[in-house]
Design a protein around this motif. Structure first.
Motif, mmCIF file in Angstrom:
data_model
loop_
_atom_site.group_PDB
_atom_site.id
_atom_site.type_symbol
_atom_site.label_atom_id
_atom_site.label_comp_id
_atom_site.label_asym_id
_atom_site.label_seq_id
_atom_site.Cartn_x
_atom_site.Cartn_y
_atom_site.Cartn_z
ATOM 1 N N HIS A 149 -26.901 30.609 -8.884
ATOM 2 C CA HIS A 149 -25.730 31.565 -9.639
ATOM 3 C C HIS A 149 -25.020 32.555 -8.619
ATOM 4 C CE1 HIS A 149 -26.656 30.955 -13.369
ATOM 5 N NE2 HIS A 149 -28.247 31.418 -12.962
ATOM 6 N N LYS A 158 -29.547 34.014 -18.756
ATOM 7 C CA LYS A 158 -28.527 32.601 -18.701
ATOM 8 C C LYS A 158 -30.005 31.770 -17.907
ATOM 9 C CE LYS A 158 -25.879 28.926 -17.152
ATOM 10 N NZ LYS A 158 -24.501 29.034 -16.251
ATOM 11 N N ARG A 205 -33.780 32.157 -19.786
ATOM 12 C CA ARG A 205 -33.283 30.633 -20.776
ATOM 13 C C ARG A 205 -33.534 29.192 -19.360
ATOM 14 N NH1 ARG A 205 -27.723 30.060 -24.251
ATOM 15 N NH2 ARG A 205 -29.172 28.092 -24.573
ATOM 16 N N GLN A 206 -33.013 29.718 -18.517
ATOM 17 C CA GLN A 206 -33.338 28.733 -17.433
ATOM 18 C C GLN A 206 -34.517 28.469 -17.175
ATOM 19 O OE1 GLN A 206 -30.845 29.225 -14.455
ATOM 20 N NE2 GLN A 206 -29.266 27.316 -14.857
ATOM 21 N N LYS A 222 -25.666 38.844 -19.239
ATOM 22 C CA LYS A 222 -25.028 37.639 -19.440
ATOM 23 C C LYS A 222 -26.173 36.261 -18.391
ATOM 24 C CE LYS A 222 -21.322 33.992 -20.559
ATOM 25 N NZ LYS A 222 -20.249 34.008 -20.216
ATOM 26 N N LYS A 223 -25.687 37.419 -17.141
ATOM 27 C CA LYS A 223 -26.586 36.031 -15.833
ATOM 28 C C LYS A 223 -28.232 36.420 -16.231
ATOM 29 C CE LYS A 223 -24.880 36.175 -12.451
ATOM 30 N NZ LYS A 223 -24.322 36.849 -11.087
ATOM 31 N N ASN A 269 -23.730 22.792 -14.910
ATOM 32 C CA ASN A 269 -22.744 22.484 -16.101
ATOM 33 C C ASN A 269 -21.355 21.502 -16.196
ATOM 34 O OD1 ASN A 269 -24.958 24.013 -17.170
ATOM 35 N ND2 ASN A 269 -23.514 25.787 -16.384
ATOM 36 N N VAL A 318 -30.332 24.416 -22.850
ATOM 37 C CA VAL A 318 -30.874 24.949 -21.715
ATOM 38 C C VAL A 318 -30.938 23.684 -21.311
ATOM 39 C CG1 VAL A 318 -32.582 26.017 -20.973
ATOM 40 C CG2 VAL A 318 -32.340 27.224 -22.566
#
Length: 896
Positions: free
Chosen positions: A625, A670, A673-674, A666-667, A502, A497
């Protein structure tokens, strides 16, 4: 109006008149008469004032020399009804300012001579109610070659010591004559090779009678504790640590209550994992005699029991040092659920998060999941914690039913009337009445069900809260109120993470040739540096070259612009590759700029200095994002050469609208997780920041470094606000830790929880208010420019654009305040979880967590004091514009 004014005239004889810089302040009432005093040289005057009708003037101010090795602290109080008070300290360490303020003594009458204390002396020149005047003399330290004026030296020899001096030492608080008394007397024989020094204590009731700050090697030391509390007796815990190695502990818990049997237990070597729980679960003193508990590293002999417990204890010679990796001792049934899941379950390739913020791999639900499991999940997530929670959720459901019924009652006749006229209206009215009754009755039934479930769950709630569990409203279950920070940090690292970009520029050829290295030289990296390395070095260079820090350099702005231009090229992989191939010519055909949201918010809110405390803001992650998705849609439109028939502006607008309306699982995954990585990283950074105090026991050195850091942080963008926000969060968390030590249902604990909840609600309301003000400002710009922008006359369109720009610039303080208010809410929510991880970390023993709370409380106080002064007036539109422009310019990357 009652005015209280205090003038302090300072004469500085310390260290050949060294200059003291402002380091922090705290005012319970009143403040500076005009601007705060930035420095104290050979002479200075502090002007303080209060026009408060009830409280008068009260607070403290402290200063530090350039290298933070010498500190000056002033505490004062000029109340409305009682006498004026003042005291001061000057020396190599800073005292506890809050304690000093609470026991500040009265000022002596004018003409009664000097009063003195560590490093300073003072006398009263005027003691009128409206205006108190004090002369303060900063004395040279012992051994200094600086000589005082002869007359001052004679007066100083006759000076009286400040009455607060007696309370600088630990007072003898134990009663001398009591009707009801409980005592515990210990004779500790330390047979180890090291001296053991007092590291901490905690008393549920009672206190020291004869305090021993050290247990010398090969020596017997007497410790005595006592209490005259009629209802509770004596109860507490004490621990010592080896003086040189700091890795061997001597811990003990004891109680001698008024009713019931006395308890005692002790350990030498590694401390128990939960010393506070050991106090509650300590074994009874079973008569006189020798006891040698296995694995405790010590033995004791109970010589006397009753109202006075007399114990002789031996710390054995060969004790084992603490192994930090041995905590927690084991993962039992009641251990941290996060740690158990992490240990028992291997992370899948695409882990799915549970509803909590912890990064725990859980099994994903299949599309054809069983209906019963869905019902069970619904019942769990709607399950009330107790009666009050059930009553609250029940009222919400009842209110929702009434609102839905009212809407049906109004809407049904209107819709039917449009179809069938008057007859339809009455038909719709009947339908609406039925719908309203059904909705209202249904809401009331659901409310009664929730209340009944809450009543049923109340006994369990009481037992679970007493057991130290925490209610997770997202999953509707009681969970262990702890975490294993060491395991969580390893988990974040193993799952990769990362909050950074990226994209990373990789090149295996470390010695490759490039056409031009000037941009690399400006940032200060090698040509084969990765994107992450370039970004990190750009942060450092931007801080160093920022115009605000180089006001004496006329070329500062140009240097800063060149640095930003270099980053614009090297932060973009395509443009960087072109620059490496053809050199500076690659900069001549740049396309539309692209803003790096992470850099924008970092530069706006203090760059990377605060990142270790608050991490990457959620607003920055969310914007990042959206920006990446927008860029993908725009690139796709350009790749098809506009075959979809949409102009670029509509493509961007549709992309933003879609992002705001729809969210991707999915977003969301993420983002969770962030956010979890952010919390764990900040918690690990905070632990490292506290370790010098907690593990190294270097309190003076740690305090000096924190004061120096706080002064530097106060100078950056939004530094004062961030310091106050972070300091308040640390203070709240530490206070909750200390109040929880007396139980979960104490009055102090409930008051502290109420304060925290009230503050959180206030921040949310403030953020919503700011958002509403920004929306009104946008509407006002639209109303001003709307008619003119649609005109066919170019002159009218230009005038409308000019008016819109003027309105926008005037509204910049509102927009900037909104960004701050929303970010403050995110920062406080994150810090609340960060502090929980630090103070509920079972990978260290309880004594370490206690010392973390002490250090966190001091860190919070220093941050709050240093952040009281705002260096920029962001309510000024010109200042706000410059602030946003600097952050925006620093965050622009050109896309090639």
């Amino acid at each position: 109006m009652f005015t209280r004014r205090l003038s302090i005239s300072v004469e500085n004889y310390a260290l050949d008149s060294c200059t003291f810089q402002f380091a922090g302040e705290h005012f319970e009432s009143g403040g500076w008469q005009s601007n705060f005093l930035e420095k104290i040289g050979e002479h200075a005057t502090l002007e303080l004032e209060s026009k408060d009708w009830l409280a008068g003037l009260s607070g403290y101010v402290y200063f530090a020399n350039a290298d933070h090795t010498f500190f000056l602290t002033l505490a004062f109080s000029c109340p409305i009804t009682t006498a004026a008070c003042f005291t001061a300290r000057c020396g190599s360490c800073i005292p506890s300012c809050q304690d000093l303020l609470h026991r500040v003594p009265d000022l002596a009458r004018p003409g009664t001579g000097l009063r003195r204390e560590a490093g300073c002396a003072w006398e009263t020149h005027n003691l009128e109610d409206e205006h108190v005047m004090v002369r303060l003399i900063i004395l040279p330290p012992e051994g200094s070659t600086v000589s005082l004026p002869e007359e001052l030296g004679r007066r100083l020899a006759k000076a009286r010591w400040c009455r607060s001096t007696l309370t600088d030492k630990i007072p003898e608080t134990a009663p001398k004559v009591t009707l009801v008394e409980r005592k515990i007397v210990l004779e500790v024989d330390n047979r180890t090779e090291e001296n053991l020094v007092l590291d901490g204590d905690h008393f549920q009731s009672g206190c020291w009678n004869d305090k021993a700050t050290s247990l010398n090697s090969r020596t017997v030391t007497r410790l005595e504790f006592g209490s005259d509390e009629v209802l509770r007796g004596l109860s507490g815990l004490v621990w010592y640590v080896s003086e040189s190695s700091l890795d061997t502990y001597f811990s003990m818990v004891f109680s001698n209550p008024m009713a019931g049997g006395a308890t005692f237990n002790a350990w030498a070597g590694p401390p128990p994992a939960e010393l506070l729980q050991e106090l509650w679960n300590a074994p009874y003193v079973q008569g006189t005699g020798v006891q040698v508990p296995e694995g405790h590293g010590c033995a004791w002999n109970v010589l006397e029991e009753g109202a006075i417990i007399h114990i002789r204890l031996v710390v054995l010679e060969d004790v084992v040092a603490m192994d930090t990796m041995a905590y927690p001792p084991s993962l039992g049934q009641d251990a941290s659920s996060h740690a158990k899941k992490a240990a028992a379950t291997a992370a899948p390739e695409n882990p799915v998060l549970s509803n909590s913020t912890a990064l725990v791999p859980v099994q994903a639900e299949s599309e054809d999941s069983d209906v019963s499991s869905q019902v069970e999940k619904f019942l769990s997530t709607t399950r009330p914690r107790d009666f009050l929670d059930g009553l609250g959720s029940g009222l919400k459901l009842a209110g929702a039913g009434v609102i839905a019924g009212t809407a049906a009652l109004i809407a049904a006749p209107v819709v039917a009337a449009k179809e069938d006229g008057v007859s339809g209206f009455f038909t719709g009215l009947a339908t609406g009445v039925c719908g309203a009754l059904v909705s209202t009755i249904g809401g009331a039934a659901a409310a009664c069900t929730q209340v009944a479930r809450g009543v049923y769950n109340t006994p369990e709630a009481i037992m679970q809260a007493q057991a130290g569990k925490r209610w997770d409203s997202e999953i509707g279950l009681w969970v262990d109120d702890c975490c294993n920070l060491r395991d969580e940090a390893a988990q974040v690292a193993s799952l990769g993470v990362d909050e950074s970009d990226n994209e990373d520029f990789e090149d295996d050829d470390t010695g490759r040739k490039v056409a031009d290295t000037s941009l690399y030289d400006i940032i200060g990296v090698k040509p084969n540096a990765s994107t992450a390395e370039i970004k990190k070095q750009y942060y450092k260079a931007a801080l160093k070259l920022h115009p605000d820090k180089n006001q004496d350099d006329p070329e500062a702005s140009k240097k800063f612009q060149k640095l930003a231009q270099a980053y614009q090229v090297l932060s973009d992989p395509k443009l960087r590759e072109r620059y490496d191939t053809i050199g500076a010519e690659a900069m001549n055909d740049q396309a539309l700029p692209n803003i790096d949201p992470g850099l924008f918010f970092s530069m706006l809110f203090g760059a990377e200095q605060f990142e270790k405390y608050i991490g990457k803001l959620y607003l920055a992650m969310q914007t990042d994002h959206i920006a990446k998705d927008l860029q993908r849609d725009f690139d796709r439109h350009q790749a098809t050469q506009g075959q979809d028939g949409q102009p670029p502006r509509d493509v961007i607008g549709n992309s933003i609208e879609r992002e705001m309306r729809w969210s991707s699982d999915k977003k969301d995954l993420k983002m969770k997780r962030q956010q979890f990585a952010r919390e764990v990283t900040c918690a690990s950074e905070l632990v490292a920041r506290l370790d010098r105090f907690v593990i190294g026991r270097n309190q003076d050195g740690w305090t000096a470094s924190v004061l120096q850091e706080a002064q530097e942080l106060a100078r950056v963008s939004f530094g004062g606000r961030l310091l106050r926000t972070i300091g308040a969060a640390y203070g709240f968390a530490a206070e909750q830790f200390f109040t929880a030590m007396y139980g979960n249902f104490t009055l102090d604990g409930q008051l502290q929880s109420w304060k925290d909840s009230t503050h959180a609600a206030k921040v949310k309301v403030q953020a919503l208010t700011s958002v509403a003000r920004s929306a009104m400002a946008v509407k006002e710009m639209h109303d001003i420019a709307g008619p003119g922008m649609s005109s066919e006359d170019q002159g009218k369109r230009d005038e409308a654009a000019k008016q819109a720009l003027s309105s926008f610039e005037g509204s910049l303080p509102i927009f900037l305040q909104t960004i701050w208010d929303v970010s403050q809410m995110d920062i406080e929510n994150t810090l609340r979880k960060v502090c929980d991880k630090v103070l509920k970390d079972i990978s260290v023993p309880w004594q370490i967590r206690y010392r973390r709370a002490v250090a966190m409380q001091r860190l919070g106080q220093i941050f709050r004091d240093a952040g009281q002064v705002e260096l920029k007036d962001l309510s000024n539109s010109t200042v706000a514009k410059a602030q946003l422009e600097e952050a925006l310019y620093s965050a622009i990357r050109e896309k090639g």
